[in-house]
Write a protein that holds these residues in place. Structure first.
Motif, mmCIF file in Angstrom:
data_model
loop_
_atom_site.group_PDB
_atom_site.id
_atom_site.type_symbol
_atom_site.label_atom_id
_atom_site.label_comp_id
_atom_site.label_asym_id
_atom_site.label_seq_id
_atom_site.Cartn_x
_atom_site.Cartn_y
_atom_site.Cartn_z
ATOM 1 N N MET A 25 0.462 -1.338 0.325
ATOM 2 C CA MET A 25 0.237 -0.599 -0.017
ATOM 3 C C MET A 25 0.974 1.439 0.206
ATOM 4 N N HIS A 26 2.275 1.084 0.172
ATOM 5 C CA HIS A 26 3.065 2.605 -0.135
ATOM 6 C C HIS A 26 4.278 2.152 -0.135
ATOM 7 N N LEU A 27 4.430 2.671 -0.931
ATOM 8 C CA LEU A 27 6.470 2.641 -1.616
ATOM 9 C C LEU A 27 6.907 3.621 -2.500
ATOM 10 N N HIS A 28 7.472 4.083 -2.476
ATOM 11 C CA HIS A 28 8.584 5.190 -3.493
ATOM 12 C C HIS A 28 8.963 4.372 -4.491
ATOM 13 N N PHE A 29 8.415 4.610 -5.458
ATOM 14 C CA PHE A 29 9.611 3.673 -6.564
ATOM 15 C C PHE A 29 10.942 4.297 -7.087
ATOM 16 N N THR B 102 -0.173 10.569 0.806
ATOM 17 C CA THR B 102 0.639 11.542 1.876
ATOM 18 C C THR B 102 1.286 10.678 3.007
ATOM 19 N N HIS B 103 1.723 11.371 3.510
ATOM 20 C CA HIS B 103 2.259 10.969 5.219
ATOM 21 C C HIS B 103 1.908 11.806 5.747
ATOM 22 N N LEU B 104 1.933 11.375 7.010
ATOM 23 C CA LEU B 104 1.192 11.805 8.651
ATOM 24 C C LEU B 104 2.376 10.774 9.601
ATOM 25 N N GLY C 246 0.638 7.630 5.017
ATOM 26 C CA GLY C 246 1.263 6.683 5.237
ATOM 27 C C GLY C 246 1.819 6.949 6.774
ATOM 28 N N HIS C 247 2.490 6.376 7.428
ATOM 29 C CA HIS C 247 2.402 5.664 8.929
ATOM 30 C C HIS C 247 1.466 5.960 10.207
ATOM 31 N N CYS C 248 1.023 7.598 9.974
ATOM 32 C CA CYS C 248 0.900 7.847 11.506
ATOM 33 C C CYS C 248 0.352 6.953 12.755
ATOM 34 N N THR D 230 5.123 -1.406 2.069
ATOM 35 C CA THR D 230 6.734 -1.807 2.464
ATOM 36 C C THR D 230 7.639 -1.199 2.703
ATOM 37 N N ASP D 231 6.998 0.581 2.035
ATOM 38 C CA ASP D 231 7.157 1.922 1.971
ATOM 39 C C ASP D 231 8.925 1.506 1.735
ATOM 40 N N ILE D 232 9.532 1.079 0.833
ATOM 41 C CA ILE D 232 10.659 1.200 0.461
ATOM 42 C C ILE D 232 10.752 2.379 -0.318
#
Ligand code: ZN
Length: 435
Positions: A75-79, A230-232, A269-271, A322-324
């Motif tokens: 659900m969340h990673l950075h290409f 987005t990130h939080l 992302g995160h929370c 994963t949040d790569i």
């Protein structure tokens, strides 16, 4: 079009498991058949029954004794962070400024973006991930590379060009107008093409001015069906800095709410460090908190209260990811192993049925895409992973004493990685064996 019939042990969830003995929460076939045609699942159930329905010329692949499940969802990673992974930094803000931002600058070049996109999809498939929700860089070229490669492989992907207009190097900044215009162009070029979904992607409140947040709000109004990501609330220094930038907001979550970005398609992302008020606000809005355990541990960001958020009177929707490249593995198995350990440290239990539910149907529900992905139901996309819990000598030895399905799942999660992924099918086509 010819049919493909897979034989093996089938596992697919029906709802969130309430306990380790909640056998009503999933469907399991010990000798199962899964029939795929035109990229979709057309039948699944006992092998003999599905075989009887298959056409005479159906290609048959015997995966026994392996486990066949819906493809994993990240659900969340950075290409653009494939070459940022494994960077040595003290914390989030140092990691961003020292490694991540300079690396992302390289994605202005389309040749580089295309090369990394090829590796990115290879790595997802190698790890059994068939849908991912990704941040591209600020450059339109990176989004073009991301979506064109997804289309080439016919994968269901969600992604967006990040919008960021402050607190980063010049080579990574757009402007409110440019972020708005390029996002609109990317939507026109890619959304709904193949299996692509474009997400509105303000990176986080630190890197967007109020004017850019307004531009994000305008996009969200114009395209209410699109995801927002987005990130939080990842790290205490980040939270403090963000709240200083938006002194009128009561807390970090309120910043996004003030710009109309707190909705039921928003993926945060995160929370990790939410207050009760923020968790209530997220619950009421139906927003999703995306847990990225390997990243949270790697960057020392904190322990995400997954179980506590899920059992509140006002529960928060949860995804896992994963949040790569803040995360340290492309594997959703490794991810859930770390998620389990974080709950252990919080005095909570995350049972293996819940883990596999979260990687599949849970994430599909959090993406509002459960009609397409996350199960082995008829009419859904034939995105499938085949798992071998005896993939290494050490795993095989442990498997000798494993007696139940939850025990097998827990072994796979605790010791498994890409070596445990026997095959990954994308829209009915076997891909892992081709890369
Ligand atoms: Zn992230």
């Amino acid at each position: 079009m010819t049919q493909t019939l897979l034989r093996g042990r089938l596992l697919s969830f029906l709802r969130a498991p309430q306990s380790l003995t909640d056998t009503e929460s999933y469907r399991y076939e010990d000798d199962g058949g899964l029939l795929m045609q035109n990229g979709e699942i057309v039948a699944s159930g006992p092998y003999a029954e599905v075989k009887a329905r298959a056409s005479a010329d159906a290609a048959e692949i015997d995966h026994r004794p392996h486990l066949i499940m819906p493809g994993f969802i990240d659900m969340h990673l950075h290409f653009p962070q494939m070459q940022v992974i494994a960077s040595y930094a003290a914390n989030l803000l140092e990691w961003l400024n020292t490694y991540t931002f300079p690396e992302e600058c390289r994605f202005v070049e389309s040749a580089h973006a295309q090369r990394i996109a090829t590796h990115f999809y290879d790595e997802l498939i190698r790890h059994g991930t068939t849908t991912a929700v990704a941040y591209c860089s600020v450059h339109k070229t990176s989004a073009d590379a991301f979506f064109s490669e997804a289309m080439k492989r016919n994968m269901r992907m969600v992604g967006g060009k990040v919008m960021m207009d402050r607190n980063a190097p010049q080579g990574l900044l757009d402007t409110p107008q440019m972020g708005y215009d390029e996002t609109r162009q990317i939507i026109a070029d890619w959304h709904g093409k193949g299996r692509n979904h474009v997400a509105i992607t303000p990176r986080f409140a630190i890197t967007s001015t109020p004017a850019q947040m307004e531009a994000s709000q305008a996009l969200a109004r114009e395209f209410p069906d699109l995801h927002i990501q987005t990130h939080l609330s990842e790290n205490h220094d980040e939270i403090k800095f963000t709240c200083e930038l938006y002194p009128e907001a009561v807390d970090y979550t309120d910043i996004y709410a003030r710009y109309g970005l707190l909705g039921n398609k928003t993926l945060f992302g995160h929370c990790i460090h939410l207050s009760d008020r923020e968790a209530d606000a997220m619950s009421e809005a139906g927003s999703v908190a995306v847990h990225c355990p390997t990243s949270n541990l790697f960057l020392g960001s904190g322990l995400f209260p997954l179980k506590a958020l899920a059992r509140r009177d006002k529960p928060v929707r949860i995804g896992v990811a994963t949040d790569i490249g803040g995360g340290s593995s492309y594997s959703m198995l490794r991810t859930m192993d770390e998620a389990y350990k974080i709950q252990q440290l919080l005095g909570e239990r995350l049972n293996p049925l819940e883990s596999y539910y979260l990687m599949t149907l849970g994430n599909a529900l959090s993406l509002s895409l459960a009609d397409k992905i996350g199960t082995l139901d008829n009419g859904t996309d034939a995105d499938v992973v085949v798992l071998n819990a005896a993939a290494t000598p050490a795993m095989a030895l442990k498997m000798e004493v494993v007696k139940t399905l939850p025990e097998e799942l827990f072994l796979l999660q605790t010791m498994g990685d890409d070596r445990a992924i026997v095959e990954t099918y994308v829209a009915g086509i076997a891909f892992k064996s081709t890369i």
